[in-house]
Design a protein around this motif. Sequence first.
Motif, PDB file in Angstrom:
ATOM      1  N   GLU A  18     -10.047   2.862   4.303  1.00  0.00           N
ATOM      2  CA  GLU A  18     -11.053   2.325   3.386  1.00  0.00           C
ATOM      3  C   GLU A  18     -12.447   2.686   3.881  1.00  0.00           C
ATOM      4  O   GLU A  18     -12.618   3.135   5.003  1.00  0.00           O
ATOM      5  N   THR A  19     -13.440   2.490   3.050  1.00  0.00           N
ATOM      6  CA  THR A  19     -14.821   2.777   3.411  1.00  0.00           C
ATOM      7  C   THR A  19     -15.332   1.722   4.390  1.00  0.00           C
ATOM      8  O   THR A  19     -15.103   0.537   4.216  1.00  0.00           O
ATOM      9  N   VAL A  20     -16.015   2.173   5.432  1.00  0.00           N
ATOM     10  CA  VAL A  20     -16.542   1.279   6.458  1.00  0.00           C
ATOM     11  C   VAL A  20     -18.034   1.550   6.616  1.00  0.00           C
ATOM     12  O   VAL A  20     -18.452   2.698   6.742  1.00  0.00           O
ATOM     13  N   ARG A  21     -18.829   0.472   6.607  1.00  0.00           N
ATOM     14  CA  ARG A  21     -20.263   0.626   6.884  1.00  0.00           C
ATOM     15  C   ARG A  21     -20.426   0.831   8.386  1.00  0.00           C
ATOM     16  O   ARG A  21     -19.781   0.164   9.189  1.00  0.00           O
ATOM     17  N   HIS A  22     -21.294   1.751   8.765  1.00  0.00           N
ATOM     18  CA  HIS A  22     -21.474   2.072  10.177  1.00  0.00           C
ATOM     19  C   HIS A  22     -22.942   2.335  10.468  1.00  0.00           C
ATOM     20  O   HIS A  22     -23.585   3.111   9.768  1.00  0.00           O
ATOM     21  N   ARG A  23     -23.436   1.671  11.508  1.00  0.00           N
ATOM     22  CA  ARG A  23     -24.784   1.977  11.995  1.00  0.00           C
ATOM     23  C   ARG A  23     -24.649   3.138  12.960  1.00  0.00           C
ATOM     24  O   ARG A  23     -23.927   3.049  13.942  1.00  0.00           O
ATOM     25  N   GLY A  24     -25.331   4.198  12.705  1.00  0.00           N
ATOM     26  CA  GLY A  24     -25.191   5.402  13.507  1.00  0.00           C
ATOM     27  C   GLY A  24     -25.735   5.312  14.917  1.00  0.00           C
ATOM     28  O   GLY A  24     -25.465   6.174  15.742  1.00  0.00           O
ATOM     29  N   ASP A  25     -26.504   4.251  15.248  1.00  0.00           N
ATOM     30  CA  ASP A  25     -27.142   4.187  16.556  1.00  0.00           C
ATOM     31  C   ASP A  25     -26.326   3.415  17.595  1.00  0.00           C
ATOM     32  O   ASP A  25     -26.805   3.183  18.694  1.00  0.00           O
ATOM     33  N   ARG A  26     -25.087   3.020  17.265  1.00  0.00           N
ATOM     34  CA  ARG A  26     -24.266   2.318  18.255  1.00  0.00           C
ATOM     35  C   ARG A  26     -22.787   2.559  17.984  1.00  0.00           C
ATOM     36  O   ARG A  26     -22.381   2.908  16.881  1.00  0.00           O
ATOM     37  N   THR A  27     -21.990   2.355  19.007  1.00  0.00           N
ATOM     38  CA  THR A  27     -20.547   2.502  18.895  1.00  0.00           C
ATOM     39  C   THR A  27     -19.959   1.277  18.219  1.00  0.00           C
ATOM     40  O   THR A  27     -20.340   0.158  18.539  1.00  0.00           O
ATOM     41  N   SER A  28     -19.044   1.497  17.301  1.00  0.00           N
ATOM     42  CA  SER A  28     -18.366   0.398  16.623  1.00  0.00           C
ATOM     43  C   SER A  28     -16.882   0.429  16.954  1.00  0.00           C
ATOM     44  O   SER A  28     -16.293   1.502  17.075  1.00  0.00           O
ATOM     45  N   PHE A  29     -16.285  -0.740  17.102  1.00  0.00           N
ATOM     46  CA  PHE A  29     -14.855  -0.866  17.354  1.00  0.00           C
ATOM     47  C   PHE A  29     -14.235  -1.584  16.162  1.00  0.00           C
ATOM     48  O   PHE A  29     -14.696  -2.654  15.772  1.00  0.00           O
ATOM     49  N   LEU A  30     -13.225  -0.989  15.579  1.00  0.00           N
ATOM     50  CA  LEU A  30     -12.571  -1.569  14.420  1.00  0.00           C
ATOM     51  C   LEU A  30     -11.170  -2.036  14.807  1.00  0.00           C
ATOM     52  O   LEU A  30     -10.485  -1.384  15.580  1.00  0.00           O
ATOM     53  N   ARG A  31     -10.772  -3.162  14.242  1.00  0.00           N
ATOM     54  CA  ARG A  31      -9.402  -3.614  14.448  1.00  0.00           C
ATOM     55  C   ARG A  31      -8.472  -2.745  13.635  1.00  0.00           C
ATOM     56  O   ARG A  31      -8.807  -2.274  12.558  1.00  0.00           O
ATOM     57  N   GLY A  32      -7.293  -2.554  14.153  1.00  0.00           N
ATOM     58  CA  GLY A  32      -6.316  -1.754  13.435  1.00  0.00           C
ATOM     59  C   GLY A  32      -4.909  -2.139  13.850  1.00  0.00           C
ATOM     60  O   GLY A  32      -4.707  -2.978  14.729  1.00  0.00           O
ATOM     61  N   ARG A  33      -3.976  -1.532  13.201  1.00  0.00           N
ATOM     62  CA  ARG A  33      -2.577  -1.780  13.510  1.00  0.00           C
ATOM     63  C   ARG A  33      -1.880  -0.438  13.619  1.00  0.00           C
ATOM     64  O   ARG A  33      -1.998   0.410  12.732  1.00  0.00           O
ATOM     65  N   TRP A  34      -1.166  -0.219  14.701  1.00  0.00           N
ATOM     66  CA  TRP A  34      -0.440   1.020  14.928  1.00  0.00           C
ATOM     67  C   TRP A  34       1.016   0.727  14.616  1.00  0.00           C
ATOM     68  O   TRP A  34       1.657  -0.052  15.305  1.00  0.00           O
ATOM     69  N   ILE A  35       1.540   1.337  13.569  1.00  0.00           N
ATOM     70  CA  ILE A  35       2.905   1.068  13.136  1.00  0.00           C
ATOM     71  C   ILE A  35       3.715   2.355  13.247  1.00  0.00           C
ATOM     72  O   ILE A  35       3.296   3.403  12.753  1.00  0.00           O
ATOM     73  N   THR A  36       4.856   2.259  13.885  1.00  0.00           N
ATOM     74  CA  THR A  36       5.775   3.400  13.976  1.00  0.00           C
ATOM     75  C   THR A  36       6.932   3.126  13.038  1.00  0.00           C
ATOM     76  O   THR A  36       7.583   2.092  13.121  1.00  0.00           O
ATOM     77  N   SER A  37       7.200   4.072  12.139  1.00  0.00           N
ATOM     78  CA  SER A  37       8.283   3.901  11.171  1.00  0.00           C
ATOM     79  C   SER A  37       9.640   4.149  11.833  1.00  0.00           C
ATOM     80  O   SER A  37       9.716   4.635  12.965  1.00  0.00           O
ATOM     81  N   ALA A  38      10.706   3.847  11.111  1.00  0.00           N
ATOM     82  CA  ALA A  38      12.060   3.985  11.649  1.00  0.00           C
ATOM     83  C   ALA A  38      12.377   5.421  12.050  1.00  0.00           C
ATOM     84  O   ALA A  38      13.134   5.648  13.005  1.00  0.00           O
ATOM     85  N   ASP A  39      11.784   6.395  11.366  1.00  0.00           N
ATOM     86  CA  ASP A  39      12.046   7.794  11.708  1.00  0.00           C
ATOM     87  C   ASP A  39      11.115   8.339  12.794  1.00  0.00           C
ATOM     88  O   ASP A  39      11.103   9.515  13.088  1.00  0.00           O
ATOM     89  N   GLY A  40      10.311   7.458  13.394  1.00  0.00           N
ATOM     90  CA  GLY A  40       9.426   7.845  14.491  1.00  0.00           C
ATOM     91  C   GLY A  40       8.048   8.273  14.053  1.00  0.00           C
ATOM     92  O   GLY A  40       7.188   8.542  14.878  1.00  0.00           O
ATOM     93  N   GLY A  41       7.806   8.324  12.746  1.00  0.00           N
ATOM     94  CA  GLY A  41       6.483   8.681  12.238  1.00  0.00           C
ATOM     95  C   GLY A  41       5.526   7.523  12.332  1.00  0.00           C
ATOM     96  O   GLY A  41       5.924   6.381  12.512  1.00  0.00           O
ATOM     97  N   ARG A  42       4.256   7.809  12.219  1.00  0.00           N
ATOM     98  CA  ARG A  42       3.234   6.759  12.277  1.00  0.00           C
ATOM     99  C   ARG A  42       2.600   6.608  10.907  1.00  0.00           C
ATOM    100  O   ARG A  42       2.350   7.594  10.223  1.00  0.00           O
ATOM    101  N   THR A  43       2.304   5.371  10.534  1.00  0.00           N
ATOM    102  CA  THR A  43       1.657   5.130   9.251  1.00  0.00           C
ATOM    103  C   THR A  43       0.368   4.405   9.456  1.00  0.00           C
ATOM    104  O   THR A  43       0.137   3.815  10.476  1.00  0.00           O
TER     105      THR A  43
END
Length: 69
Positions: free
Chosen positions: A44-69
């Motif tokens: 999705e679209t994320v607002r970002h201030r270019g003058d500092r580092t931003s950390f976003l929450r996320g979820r790392w999901i591995t599917s049954a066939d070993g792929g990532r979504t």
Amino acid sequence: WLMGLPGNPVSAYVTFRLFVELVVARLAGLQVREPLTLLAPIGETVRHRGDRTSFLRGRWITSADGGRT
């Protein structure tokens, strides 16, 4: 040693992992490892201030066939 953390739980966790954990490990004489960094697309679209580092929450999901979504 005194290290302050922010009041927001997520900010406190990120700050601890990026700074405090490394200092404590070094003071304990342990090998200091760089934090794991993963690159992933943003769905999705994320607002970002270019003058500092931003950390976003996320979820790392591995599917049954070993792929990532």
